[in-house]
Scaffold this active site. Structure first.
Site, PDB file in Angstrom:
ATOM      1  N   GLU A   1       0.846  -1.194   0.000  1.00  0.00           N
ATOM      2  CA  GLU A   1       0.000   0.000   0.000  1.00  0.00           C
ATOM      3  C   GLU A   1       0.884   1.248   0.000  1.00  0.00           C
ATOM      4  OE1 GLU A   1      -3.510   1.842   2.925  1.00  0.00           O
ATOM      5  OE2 GLU A   1      -1.837   0.699   3.769  1.00  0.00           O
TER       6      GLU A   1
ATOM      7  N   LYS B   1     -10.088   0.004  -2.213  1.00  0.00           N
ATOM      8  CA  LYS B   1     -10.306  -0.329  -0.799  1.00  0.00           C
ATOM      9  C   LYS B   1     -11.753  -0.084  -0.399  1.00  0.00           C
ATOM     10  CE  LYS B   1      -8.325   0.449   3.796  1.00  0.00           C
ATOM     11  NZ  LYS B   1      -7.317   1.185   4.582  1.00  0.00           N
TER      12      LYS B   1
ATOM     13  N   CYS C   1      -4.432  -3.065   4.075  1.00  0.00           N
ATOM     14  CA  CYS C   1      -4.147  -2.570   5.423  1.00  0.00           C
ATOM     15  C   CYS C   1      -5.120  -3.131   6.454  1.00  0.00           C
ATOM     16  CB  CYS C   1      -4.126  -1.050   5.418  1.00  0.00           C
ATOM     17  SG  CYS C   1      -3.255  -0.342   6.849  1.00  0.00           S
TER      18      CYS C   1
END
Length: 535
Positions: free
Chosen positions: A298, A361, A411
Site C-alpha cells: 500500500e 479499498k 491494510c
C-alpha cells in the site's frame, strides 16, 4: 459433637445450601486490582509480547472481578481493564498524530469492555444458580461484545479481538471451523473454566477443603481449560493442492518514518522501482527464481500513476525488467475534486495498468482516510483537514493476474471477517495484504501479521503481507510465517506459494457461526433477566 459437624459440612456442600449462600462479590479493592491485572494479561497475549496463554487468564480475571457486582460496578471494572489494554495496545496510534486520536480511540474501545464487565455482573445470579453455565456464559459474552465492536461505530474497529492474540496457540486452528469468532469463543471458554475453578475457594471453601472436593473440582476445571486449548490441535489445516506460483514481495522502505512519507512520494516510489529492478538483475544472474507475480505494498505509489507520466513510466520500467505483473499499491485522485481512492492496481509488462484488475479499498478508516463529522472533529484538531475523503470501493478484492487469482485486501481490512472472505468466495487462490506501516511501529506491524496468520488458517489460503517498511512475509495454511522481513529496512523476499480452490468450513459458513453464538448470548442475557425478576 462430631455428628453435627459432619452434618454441617454435608449441609454446606448441598445444592440447597449453595443457593442460600449470600452472593457476596470479592472486595472492591481486590476487584479493581484484578481488573488492572486482566488488562495487563490481555495486553501481554498480543504481539509483540506473544504470551498467548495469558489471554484466558485475563478473561478469567475480569470475570471474577465483575462477578456478583451491580451493573454499574461491572461497567467501571470493565472500563478499567479496557483502558489498561487499549491504551497500551494502541499506543502506536500516537507516534505521529498526537494524543487526541490515541486517547479517543482507546477510550471508545474500552467502552465496549466496560459493557462486557456490566453484562458479566448482570448474569451473576444466573451463573450462581447454574454454575456449569459460567464458562460458556463468559465465552458467549466475549463473542457478543466483539460482534458489536467489530461493526460500530462507522464499521467498527476489530483490533484487539481475542482471536488475534492466538497466533502461536493451538486454538488458532479453530479458525478453519468458525473463523475468528470461534477462536475468541475458545479462548474465553478456557478463561471461564479457569475462573470457575478459582472461584470455588470463596464458595464454602472450608467444608469443601475438609472433604477434599475443592482440590479435585478446581483441578478438574483447570485441566478442562487446558483441554479446550489443546483441542485445537485436533483440527486439521487445509493443504493446498493447486499449481505452484512464485511470488515476490518488494518492501521498498521510506526515507523517513512518520506522516511526512506523503511528502516523499517520488522517493518511496523510486525505492520500490529500484528494488524490483535489482531483483530482476538477480533473476537474470540465476540467483533468484523468476516470479510469476510481484506485490508492492500500500502507498508504494502515492503519485497517481494514471495522471503522472513519470510515475507511470517508472512502474512500467520495473514491470518490463522483472517480466511479470506487479500488484501496485497506489493512490488515485478523484473522481471528484479532493477525493482519492486507495487501490491495488495490476501493472502488466508491456501493456501497463490493467484497469479491469484494480481493487479499490472497500473499508477506508474513519478519521484517518475519510473524515466523518468534519466540523466537530476540527474542534479537536485542525489536522483533520489534512485528511482527504477516500472513496470506498464496492467490489471484493479479486485480482486475476493470469498465473493466479489474488484475494487483495488493503491494510486494516484484514481485521474484518467479511472483506477477506468475499475474496475467497469470489475465486481467490492466495491472499495478499498490502499495507503501509510507515506511520506506526513494529508492534502494530506484528499485530497485523497475526491477523494474516489467522486468515490463512481460516480460509486455507497461502498468504502474504507486503509492507512499505515491514513487517512483510509469507504465511502458509498452518499459520506459520516464512521469509519475514525486518522493520524499517529495504528487503525483497521470494517464495513459491500453492494455489487452493478448497473452501474450509469457516469459508462456507461465513457469518453464521458468529450469529449463532451471538443469538445464544442474547438468550443468556434474557435468562439473566428472568432469574433476576424471580430472585
Amino acid at each position: 459433637m462430631v455428628e453435627p459437624a459432619e452434618s454441617s459440612a454435608s449441609e454446606a456442600d448441598s445444592p440447597e445450601s449453595q443457593r442460600r449462600e449470600a452472593p457476596h462479590p470479592l472486595p472492591l479493592a481486590a476487584g479493581a486490582a484484578m481488573a488492572v491485572a486482566a488488562g495487563v494479561a490481555l495486553l501481554l497475549s498480543f504481539p509483540t509480547y506473544g504470551l498467548w496463554w495469558l489471554a484466558p487468564v485475563g478473561v478469567g480475571l475480569l470475570a471474577a472481578a465483575a462477578h456478583r457486582r451491580r451493573f454499574r460496578a461491572g461497567l467501571g471494572l470493565g472500563a478499567l481493564a479496557g483502558l489498561v489494554l487499549f491504551l497500551l495496545l494502541l499506543r502506536w496510534t500516537n507516534l505521529h498524530t498526537g494524543l487526541a486520536p490515541w486517547l479517543l480511540l482507546s477510550g471508545l474501545q474500552a467502552g465496549f469492555i466496560a459493557l462486557l464487565g456490566g453484562a458479566t455482573a448482570y448474569v451473576s445470579p444466573l451463573v450462581d444458580r447454574f454454575r456449569w453455565a459460567w464458562p460458556p456464559a463468559t465465552a458467549l459474552l466475549w463473542v457478543l461484545q466483539e460482534a458489536v465492536r467489530d461493526r460500530a461505530p462507522y464499521g467498527g474497529f476489530p483490533w484487539g479481538r481475542l482471536a488475534f492474540s492466538q497466533e502461536e496457540s493451538p486454538l488458532l486452528r479453530l479458525a478453519a471451523l468458525g473463523g475468528a469468532p470461534l477462536v475468541t469463543f475458545g479462548v474465553a471458554l478456557a478463561g471461564g473454566l479457569l475462573v470457575t475453578a478459582a472461584w470455588r475457594p470463596w464458595n464454602l471453601w472450608p467444608a469443601r477443603l475438609a472433604r477434599g472436593r475443592l482440590v479435585l473440582s478446581a483441578a478438574g476445571l483447570a485441566l478442562g481449560a487446558v483441554a479446550v486449548t489443546a483441542a485445537g490441535l485436533l483440527v486439521p489445516t487445509a493443504t493446498p493442492s493447486g499449481a505452484p506460483v512464485t511470488v515476490a514481495i518488494v518492501q521498498g522502505n521510506v526515507p523517513r518514518m512518520g506522516l511526512d512519507f506523503n511528502a516523499q512520494r517520488r522517493a518511496v516510489l523510486e525505492n520500490h522501482v529500484t528494488a524490483t529492478i535489482a531483483l530482476a538483475e538477480r533473476v537474470a544472474a540465476g540467483r533468484e527464481p523468476r516470479p510469476d507475480l510481484v506485490v508492492w505494498p500500500e502507498n508504494a505509489s502515492d503519485v497517481d500513476p494514471l495522471r503522472d507520466a513519470t510515475a507511470s513510466r517508472r512502474i512500467s520500467d520495473a514491470a518490463a525488467a522483472i517480466g511479470a505483473p506487479i500488484l501496485v499499491g497506489g493512490i488515485l485522485r478523484g473522481p471528484a475534486e479532493g477525493e482519492v481512492r486507495n487501490v491495488g492496481i495490476l501493472w502488466r509488462p508491456g501493456t501497463g495498468p490493467d484497469l479491469d484488475q484494480t481493487y479499490v479499498k472497500r473499508h477506508p478508516v474513519p478519521f484517518a482516510e475519510y473524515m466523518p463529522l468534519r466540523r466537530v472533529a476540527r474542534l479537536v484538531s485542525e489536522e483533520v483537514d489534512r485528511v482527504a475523503d477516500m472513496v470506498a470501493g464496492d467490489r471484493p478484492g479479486v485480482v486475476r493476474t493470469g498465473p493466479v487469482t489474488v484475494g487483495d485486501v488493503i491494510c486494516f481490512e484484514v481485521a474484518y471477517d467479511g472483506i477477506v472472505r468475499d475474496t475467497v468466495t469470489n475465486g481467490a487462490g492466495i491472499l495478499a495484504v498490502q499495507t503501509n506501516n510507515a506511520t506506526f511501529d513494529v508492534a502494530e506491524a506484528r499485530q497485523q501479521m497475526a491477523m494474516v496468520r489467522l486468515r490463512a488458517v481460516e480460509h486455507g489460503r497461502e498468504s502474504l503481507m507486503a509492507s512499505t517498511v515491514g513487517v512483510s512475509g509469507f504465511v502458509t495454511t498452518d499459520g506459520e510465517v516464512h521469509e519475514d522481513t525486518g522493520f524499517n529496512t529495504q528487503e525483497v523476499v521470494v517464495r513459491q506459494l500453492r494455489v487452493s480452490e478448497y473452501r474450509t468450513l469457516a469459508t462456507r459458513l461465513g457469518v453464521w457461526p458468529e450469529m449463532l453464538l451471538v443469538g445464544v448470548g442474547l438468550v443468556l442475557l434474557a435468562g439473566a433477566v428472568v432469574v433476576r425478576r424471580r430472585g
